[in-house]
Scaffold this active site. Structure first.
Site, PDB file in Angstrom:
ATOM      1  N   GLY A 230      36.420 -32.035 -57.323  1.00 32.35           N
ATOM      2  CA  GLY A 230      35.338 -31.807 -56.369  1.00 32.35           C
ATOM      3  C   GLY A 230      35.275 -32.791 -55.228  1.00 32.35           C
ATOM      4  N   GLU A 447      50.357 -22.797 -88.202  1.00 32.61           N
ATOM      5  CA  GLU A 447      49.050 -23.170 -87.667  1.00 32.61           C
ATOM      6  C   GLU A 447      48.123 -23.703 -88.762  1.00 32.61           C
ATOM      7  OE1 GLU A 447      48.606 -23.486 -84.603  1.00 32.61           O
ATOM      8  OE2 GLU A 447      50.449 -22.459 -84.006  1.00 32.61           O
ATOM      9  N   HIS A 450      48.851 -27.384 -89.289  1.00 35.69           N
ATOM     10  CA  HIS A 450      48.173 -28.261 -88.325  1.00 35.69           C
ATOM     11  C   HIS A 450      46.725 -28.509 -88.755  1.00 35.69           C
ATOM     12  CE1 HIS A 450      51.325 -28.578 -85.378  1.00 35.69           C
ATOM     13  NE2 HIS A 450      51.376 -27.271 -85.151  1.00 35.69           N
TER      14      HIS A 450
END
Length: 626
Positions: A230, A447, A450
């Site tokens: 920004g 997965e 993990h």
């Protein structure tokens, strides 16, 4: 803010002038000048006039015959003409040359005079006509080009000495305040930066308040930070709050092919700014023109001349001229020290990635333009979007709104927001990607590995979601972890736990299938990078203690690193990196082997449902085994 543009005048009038001028030349000038053009007759007429002894002067050329008539031969009215000065000139005739061996004798007998200096038309007049026909169009175009360039320079604010067609003029866009302008209320998550800039707004509103005590405001403010945080929006917010003209230009627009043009643009920009004072000049990506000067020879020193002119203009400001310079860059380390010294850019304002509170505020600002459901919890969404910039958060809100429209709903739900985070992070779901049964099972165990390794360690972040739905980024699945609170410091134990979690997917494949796949490529890269940083940057090993082995460059653009040690030390670093990753890999395999039943149970659930929430994962993990 809205851009101020002067309306362009139509070019039709210039084209009309050119067309009319050319028509006038063709219709009047050519016939008027060319009064003695050759008059062509056939050969029989020529022979007739020869027999009648009317030929006065004759010139026999290789392919034609030129001749004039006698005045007293009955052709006085047709055989003469007048030039521009009123002098009488004889009409010149021409005819084609035929094979006639007796032509010379007949001409001699008729009393004709042989010559070789018959003029086709009047000499001086012909030269004038040729010059006018050749140069007049160029003169007209040159005059019109000068007038057009002068109009462009007047429109740009330049004087008669400016270069043609606006070269060397500033391309800065001028904005003025409008009801739709950006204000500080439209910028969230950067409270410290806004506080610094609010002081500038107060100075532009009431400079006498500061002059009364002898204080002077910074002549230049440099906004530094990663892309999308920004910086440009903050600069426009300053202009919107101060209600003064706002000049905006990019640093790359100063750099020209021709030497001196960039410096001319700098002079013109500051000239316009002083005329509009009080005002704000914003230079975006200033590193394009403000890079450090070096001793390397270059065939084009345009960038250096432009930088020198910028340094001169900024240093020449008076304290009360009302011109404030704002600049933004992602590469502050590349800027020339002379540009950063006090008196030019006195103040540096960091615009960093927002923290948890800042992300929540930014989401609320962008949510004002979207119909949000009552179930949306911005705190939860902000936690899930850790590390996101302001631009990415705006994109998350917009993606959520698009998803709501696709599902024919009139409001955005929290499910839309959560899915939009996954879209920004991993891409859209690949609906046409079909995994085989074996591949889907491998991805499920990967997965789950993990997530299970993360949950079994005390220094890991909680698991938020596990999915095996392929994404457009190339990921066949992913595990999302979300910290409970904002983390600014990480301990050695937490970093080791992260490395172990990265290796958990490969470890699960080894424990269940006894073989490995290519699915762990990104995990290996992340684990290796983190282990190397622990050694070379964070000083978290006994072998090297607190010695920095590498330096970071481009802090806000990826954070590239460069080793600053000998070859022997690099070898020792590599060996230590391998040791750390191997230790955590062995730890992950040990944890999964000890909890093989939970690994199987969660993997089967994930295989069937394709997605598991954090709550579902913890419920299965804490459930007593059968």
């Amino acid at each position: 803010m809205k851009e101020v543009r002067n309306p362009r005048k139509p070019m039709l009038v210039y084209y009309i002038i050119i067309i009319v001028a050319l028509l006038l030349i063709d219709l009047f000038a050519v016939p008027y000048f060319n009064g003695t053009k050759l008059k062509e007759v056939d050969y029989s007429t020529f022979m007739k006039w020869t027999e009648q002894k009317k030929i006065n002067r004759v010139e026999v050329q290789s392919n034609r015959i030129l001749f004039t008539l006698k005045k007293d031969a009955g052709g006085s009215s047709a055989a003469t003409t007048s030039d521009l000065m009123g002098n009488e000139k004889q009409q010149v005739y021409k005819t084609g040359k035929m094979e006639d061996q007796n032509l010379t004798d007949r001409l001699y007998s008729s009393g004709a005079r042989f010559t070789n200096d018959i003029q086709e038309n009047s000499g001086i007049t012909n030269v004038i006509v040729n010059l006018l026909m050749f140069f007049l169009p160029f003169l007209i175009f040159a005059w019109l080009g000068r007038r057009m360039s002068q109009k462009m320079m007047d429109r740009a604010g330049g004087g008669p000495g400016s270069m043609m067609f606006g070269m060397g003029k500033s391309n800065a866009k001028l904005y003025v305040a409008s009801t739709e302008g950006i204000h500080f209320s439209d910028v969230a998550g950067e409270d410290e930066a806004k506080e610094n800039l609010e002081e500038i707004v107060e100075y532009l509103h009431d400079p006498q308040r500061y002059a009364a005590i002898g204080a002077s405001m910074p002549k230049g403010v440099l906004l530094v930070g990663p892309p999308g945080t920004g910086k440009t929006m903050l600069a426009k917010a300053v202009a919107g709050e101060a209600n003064v003209p706002f000049f905006s230009i990019s640093g790359s627009e100063f750099v020209e092919m021709f030497v001196g043009m960039g410096a001319s643009k700098v002079r013109d920009l500051f000239k316009q700014a002083k005329e509009k004072a009080p005002c704000i000049v914003f230079i975006d990506e200033i590193d394009a023109v403000g890079k450090k000067r070096d001793n390397q020879l270059s065939t084009n020193d345009e960038r250096e001349q432009t930088l020198n002119q910028l340094l001169t203009e900024m240093d020449g400001f008076e304290n009360n001229n009302g011109v404030m310079i704002l600049a933004a860059t992602n590469r502050p380390e590349s800027l020339d020290p002379a540009l950063l010294r006090p008196g030019r850019f006195d103040r540096r304002v960091p615009v960093e990635l927002p923290d948890l509170k800042g992300r929540e505020e930014i989401l609320k600002v962008h949510a004002r333009k979207v119909r949000m459901g009552n179930d949306v919890n911005f705190h939860t969404i902000a936690r899930m979007a850790a590390g996101a910039s302001g631009a990415e958060l705006a994109n998350i809100v917009n993606e959520a709104a698009l998803r709501a429209v696709r599902n024919n709903r009139r409001v955005v739900s929290e499910e839309d927001m959560e899915e939009s985070i996954e879209v920004v992070i991993a891409g859209y779901q690949r609906k046409n990607a079909i995994l085989s049964t074996q591949e889907k099972l491998v991805v499920s165990y990967h997965e789950t590995g993990h997530a299970l390794v993360a949950a079994l360690q005390s220094h890991s972040a909680p698991v938020q979601k596990i999915t095996i739905i392929p994404r457009t980024s190339g990921a066949l699945g992913y595990t999302m972890q979300v910290e409970e609170d904002q983390k600014n410091l990480l301990t050695k134990e937490e970093l080791l736990a992260k490395i172990a979690t990265f290796t958990g997917g490969r470890a699960a494949e080894e424990v269940e299938f006894g073989s490995i796949t290519t699915g762990a490529s990104n995990d290996i890269e992340q684990a290796t990078k983190l282990a190397r940083s622990m050694i070379t940057r964070f000083g978290m090993t006994d072998e090297f203690d607190m010695v920095a082995m590498e330096t970071a460059t481009n802090q806000y653009l990826g954070g590239d690193t460069q080793l600053t040690c000998s070859a022997e030390t690099q070898k020792a670093i590599d060996e230590k990196v391998v040791e750390i990753v191997r230790q955590q890999h062995e730890l992950a395999k040990k944890l999964l082997t000890e909890n093989k039943r939970k690994l199987d149970e969660i993997s089967q659930f994930l295989y069937e449902h394709e997605t598991i929430t954090g709550d579902e994962f913890m419920e299965i993990l804490n459930r007593p085994s059968a």
